[in-house]
Design an enzyme around this catalytic site. Structure first.
Site, PDB file in Angstrom:
ATOM      1  N   HIS A 138      48.033  43.061  39.747  1.00 50.00           N
ATOM      2  CA  HIS A 138      48.663  43.067  41.070  1.00 50.00           C
ATOM      3  C   HIS A 138      49.916  42.192  41.107  1.00 50.00           C
ATOM      4  O   HIS A 138      50.741  42.336  42.012  1.00 50.00           O
ATOM      5  CB  HIS A 138      47.663  42.642  42.152  1.00 50.00           C
ATOM      6  CG  HIS A 138      47.313  41.189  42.153  1.00 50.00           C
ATOM      7  ND1 HIS A 138      46.150  40.695  41.603  1.00 50.00           N
ATOM      8  CD2 HIS A 138      47.965  40.104  42.659  1.00 50.00           C
ATOM      9  CE1 HIS A 138      46.102  39.389  41.762  1.00 50.00           C
ATOM     10  NE2 HIS A 138      47.190  39.002  42.399  1.00 50.00           N
ATOM     11  N   SER A 152      47.492  33.512  40.670  1.00 51.13           N
ATOM     12  CA  SER A 152      46.940  34.713  40.045  1.00 51.13           C
ATOM     13  C   SER A 152      47.528  34.917  38.655  1.00 51.13           C
ATOM     14  O   SER A 152      48.744  34.863  38.466  1.00 51.13           O
ATOM     15  CB  SER A 152      47.238  35.936  40.908  1.00 51.13           C
ATOM     16  OG  SER A 152      46.530  35.893  42.123  1.00 51.13           O
ATOM     17  N   ASP A 168      41.979  44.538  36.986  1.00 50.18           N
ATOM     18  CA  ASP A 168      43.177  43.893  37.535  1.00 50.18           C
ATOM     19  C   ASP A 168      43.847  43.003  36.491  1.00 50.18           C
ATOM     20  O   ASP A 168      44.289  41.898  36.778  1.00 50.18           O
ATOM     21  CB  ASP A 168      42.843  43.085  38.792  1.00 50.18           C
ATOM     22  CG  ASP A 168      44.099  42.591  39.515  1.00 50.18           C
ATOM     23  OD1 ASP A 168      45.136  43.277  39.419  1.00 50.18           O
ATOM     24  OD2 ASP A 168      44.050  41.515  40.148  1.00 50.18           O
TER      25      ASP A 168
END
Length: 355
Positions: free
Chosen positions: A96, A201, A126
């Site tokens: 993402h 992230s 992901d």
């Protein structure tokens, strides 16, 4: 009277002298004194060694895209972090973070900046793999393949929250094996109370030795009652991350086997009809139309006992097992149906593509 008083005083002095000789510590006893120590001789508890081992391998990742309203200039859309995995320049981050990027920029902690190539990405986990071409050595994250994370282990989250620059937060592993947190329900997360904020992230979750434990991926933004919970973050275990990385490097995508069922595991129970054998397996509650299981004759409410000659104990583990089987392979699946054991031959297909 006066003589008795003198005698008492003399006895007291003699007893005191004997005590001072027998117990020298009484000579310097001062109840009002404060213990003194030299703080320069003390070593503070610190995770500096772990940070120095791991932090140089954690990079800033910038997703840049064309802004049609600004004469097609590249602007930063999203930002995140990444982890340099080896000297070849392969970097793991979250998918993402780099979605729809027209350009991916990677900034190292030593000041070097590179444009990165997207090797491949995987929606189910992901995860994405980038590659940079660097002259000179690259810092790489320490990995101990035998290390198993345990609840209570101290961990450090390293990343670039809110583009403030590299930041380290500290916590513990709060739980392992968290599932059902993403739409596929296939993810297997580490839970931590180390702060994982926007920009973290794709960064590293390391232990107190600086060894990679996981790839930071998300935190709960809102709970069901609308409150913002604290101390709940998640990371993808390093074992899964490295496995996905190897597949992306080899094939450019993750090729998974697919059987086309949904199910839940059950605890051991006695077979109906008074049988003495204990049964344990996965109860099928969903069969995908025209999928491998449906084509082989597997039905809803079948109890799967084994898949490819391995006991079917955990639904998640069995799906992971099937995912490692190459599409086109034919495997035996043993099921119980109406007190009868059936062995069905299932032709594995490739897992349907997802965005």
């Amino acid at each position: 009277m006066f003589v008795k008083l003198l005698r008492s005083v003399a006895i007291g002095l003699i007893v005191g002298a004997i005590l001072l000789v027998a117990m020298p510590s009484l000579r310097s006893l001062n109840p009002l004194s404060t213990p003194q120590f030299d703080s320069t001789d003390e070593t503070p508890a610190s995770y500096n060694l772990a940070v120095r081992r791991a932090a140089p391998a954690v990079v800033n990742v910038y997703n840049r895209g064309l802004n049609t309203n600004s004469h097609n200039q590249l602007e930063i859309r999203t930002l995140g972090s990444g982890v340099i995995m080896d000297q070849r320049g392969y970097i793991i981050t979250n998918k993402h973070v780099i979605n729809d990027a027209d350009q991916i920029i990677v900034a190292l902690q030593d000041g070097r900046v590179f444009e990165a190539l997207l090797v491949g990405s995987d929606s189910l986990t992901d995860l994405a793999v980038l590659k940079i071409n660097a002259t000179g050595g690259l810092p790489t994250i320490p990995i101990n393949a035998r290390r198993v994370p345990h609840i209570g282990d101290v961990v450090l989250a390293i990343g670039n929250p809110y583009n403030l620059g590299q930041t380290i937060t500290q916590g513990i592993i709060s739980a392992t094996g968290r599932i059902g947190l993403n739409p596929t329900g296939r993810q297997n997360f580490l839970q931590t109370d180390a702060s994982i904020n926007h920009g973290n992230s794709g960064g590293a979750l390391v232990n107190s030795l600086g060894e990679l434990m996981g790839i930071n991926t998300l935190s709960f933004d809102k709970s069901n009652d609308g409150e913002t919970p604290e101390g709940i973050g998640f990371a993808i275990p390093f074992q899964l991350a490295t496995k996905i990385m190897d597949k992306l490097i080899r094939d450019g995508r993750v090729i998974r086997g697919y059987i086309g069922i949904g199910g839940r595991e059950i605890a051991p129970l006695h077979a109906q009809g008074g049988g003495i054998d204990q049964l344990q397996g996965i109860v099928v509650n969903e069969v995908s139309p025209d999928g491998p299981a449906a084509n082989a004759g597997i039905q809803v409410n079948d109890l799967i006992i084994s898949v490819d000659n391995k006991p079917a104990i955990s639904a998640l583990e069995t799906m992971d097992q099937v995912a490692e089987i190459r599409p086109g392979s034919v495997i035996p699946v043993v099921v119980m149906r109406d007190d009868k054991q059936l062995t069905l031959q299932v032709t594995i297909q490739e897992y349907p593509a997802t965005n």
